[in-house]
Write a protein that holds these residues in place. Structure first.
Motif, mmCIF file in Angstrom:
data_model
loop_
_atom_site.group_PDB
_atom_site.id
_atom_site.type_symbol
_atom_site.label_atom_id
_atom_site.label_comp_id
_atom_site.label_asym_id
_atom_site.label_seq_id
_atom_site.Cartn_x
_atom_site.Cartn_y
_atom_site.Cartn_z
ATOM 1 N N CYS A 169 -2.405 -3.348 -8.223
ATOM 2 C CA CYS A 169 -2.196 -4.755 -8.576
ATOM 3 C C CYS A 169 -0.708 -4.984 -8.837
ATOM 4 C CB CYS A 169 -2.990 -5.111 -9.834
ATOM 5 S SG CYS A 169 -4.765 -5.001 -9.623
ATOM 6 N N ASP A 170 -0.206 -6.111 -8.434
ATOM 7 C CA ASP A 170 1.182 -6.541 -8.647
ATOM 8 C C ASP A 170 2.218 -5.752 -7.854
ATOM 9 O OD1 ASP A 170 0.296 -8.526 -10.424
ATOM 10 O OD2 ASP A 170 0.362 -7.124 -12.111
ATOM 11 N N GLU A 215 0.844 -1.195 0.000
ATOM 12 C CA GLU A 215 0.000 0.000 0.000
ATOM 13 C C GLU A 215 0.881 1.249 0.000
ATOM 14 O OE1 GLU A 215 -4.348 0.161 2.154
ATOM 15 O OE2 GLU A 215 -2.604 0.055 3.430
ATOM 16 N N GLU A 237 -6.150 -2.213 -6.949
ATOM 17 C CA GLU A 237 -6.782 -3.334 -6.271
ATOM 18 C C GLU A 237 -7.820 -2.786 -5.286
ATOM 19 O OE1 GLU A 237 -4.694 -6.502 -3.610
ATOM 20 O OE2 GLU A 237 -3.787 -6.568 -5.624
ATOM 21 N N GLU A 238 -7.399 -1.768 -4.536
ATOM 22 C CA GLU A 238 -8.287 -1.127 -3.563
ATOM 23 C C GLU A 238 -7.679 0.209 -3.134
ATOM 24 O OE1 GLU A 238 -8.523 -3.824 -0.258
ATOM 25 O OE2 GLU A 238 -6.484 -3.394 0.390
ATOM 26 N N TYR A 239 -8.515 1.040 -2.520
ATOM 27 C CA TYR A 239 -8.043 2.283 -1.915
ATOM 28 C C TYR A 239 -9.000 2.662 -0.802
ATOM 29 C CZ TYR A 239 -11.602 4.591 -4.782
ATOM 30 O OH TYR A 239 -12.784 4.959 -5.365
ATOM 31 N N GLU A 295 -10.888 2.154 -12.743
ATOM 32 C CA GLU A 295 -10.186 0.909 -12.473
ATOM 33 C C GLU A 295 -8.673 1.116 -12.393
ATOM 34 O OE1 GLU A 295 -11.247 -1.984 -15.401
ATOM 35 O OE2 GLU A 295 -13.368 -1.939 -14.873
ATOM 36 N N TYR A 296 -8.197 2.205 -12.992
ATOM 37 C CA TYR A 296 -6.755 2.424 -13.041
ATOM 38 C C TYR A 296 -6.431 3.913 -12.941
ATOM 39 C CZ TYR A 296 -7.387 3.909 -17.888
ATOM 40 O OH TYR A 296 -7.779 4.573 -19.012
ATOM 41 N N LYS A 345 -3.674 0.597 -3.091
ATOM 42 C CA LYS A 345 -2.992 -0.668 -3.351
ATOM 43 C C LYS A 345 -3.151 -0.962 -4.838
ATOM 44 C CE LYS A 345 -1.318 -4.861 -2.387
ATOM 45 N NZ LYS A 345 -0.917 -5.219 -3.721
ATOM 46 N N GLU A 349 3.298 -5.849 -4.339
ATOM 47 C CA GLU A 349 3.017 -6.713 -3.191
ATOM 48 C C GLU A 349 3.894 -6.470 -1.968
ATOM 49 O OE1 GLU A 349 0.387 -8.583 -3.275
ATOM 50 O OE2 GLU A 349 -0.021 -8.250 -5.394
#
Length: 173
Positions: A69-70, A22, A54-56, A38-39, A67, A72
């Motif tokens: 995607c990818d 994050e 992915e999320e916020y 989405e992006y 957060k 990590e």
């Protein structure tokens, strides 16, 4: 390929938050939330790259924890610290009836009385009690023009112009 004129800046990424990737996102426009995007588009080494979210979650009115995607780990997130974040103009314009101050950066400011182009809006100064357009003229001169609702006579998002009534003598200062 994403072009700079197809996006507008909405913020900058800060430091990582936690260990699962994050990162803090300091934003000036919440278009990503209003439009259910989405992006976001990040500028990496001069190239605009879409990063899917992915999320916020909001931490304040100006900071979100995001957060991608990818991403990590905190190490991967740290690599993005200081990266400028952009939002697609087309997505913002199709999902909202009003433009945010961030969206009008780069618009031409036109004198409603004469029809003459004053210059391009470089930024919007919200630090004072009176909102100001920071305008750069064709000859490189910087001007501060009041961004008062009563003075704005029309906005054309398609042509990227704002017609404004210029108070007498303001351009001579």
């Amino acid at each position: 390929m994403i072009k700079k004129e197809d996006v507008y800046k909405i913020g900058i990424l800060g430091k990582p938050h936690g260990v699962r990737g994050e990162i803090q996102f300091r934003f000036s426009d919440d278009a990503f939330d209003r439009c259910d995007a989405e992006y976001l588009v990040l500028e990496l080494e001069g190239i605009l790259v879409p990063f899917f979210m992915e999320e916020y979650r909001f931490r304040s009115d100006e900071v979100a924890l995001i957060k991608f995607c990818d991403i990590e780990s905190d190490e991967k997130a740290r690599e993005l610290t200081g990266t400028e974040v952009y939002f697609p103009r087309a997505l913002a314009e199709e999902n909202t009836e009003t433009l945010s101050w961030a969206q009008i950066i780069g618009f031409s400011l036109v004198d409603s009385g004469t029809g003459k182009c004053i210059g391009k809006i470089a930024s919007v100064d919200e630090t004072t009690i009176n909102l100001l357009f920071e305008v750069t003229t064709e000859d490189g001169k910087d001007l501060l023009i009041p961004a008062n609702e009563d003075l704005i006579k029309g906005v054309d998002a398609e042509k990227k112009t704002i017609k404004i009534e210029i108070p007498e003598g303001l351009l001579e200062l």
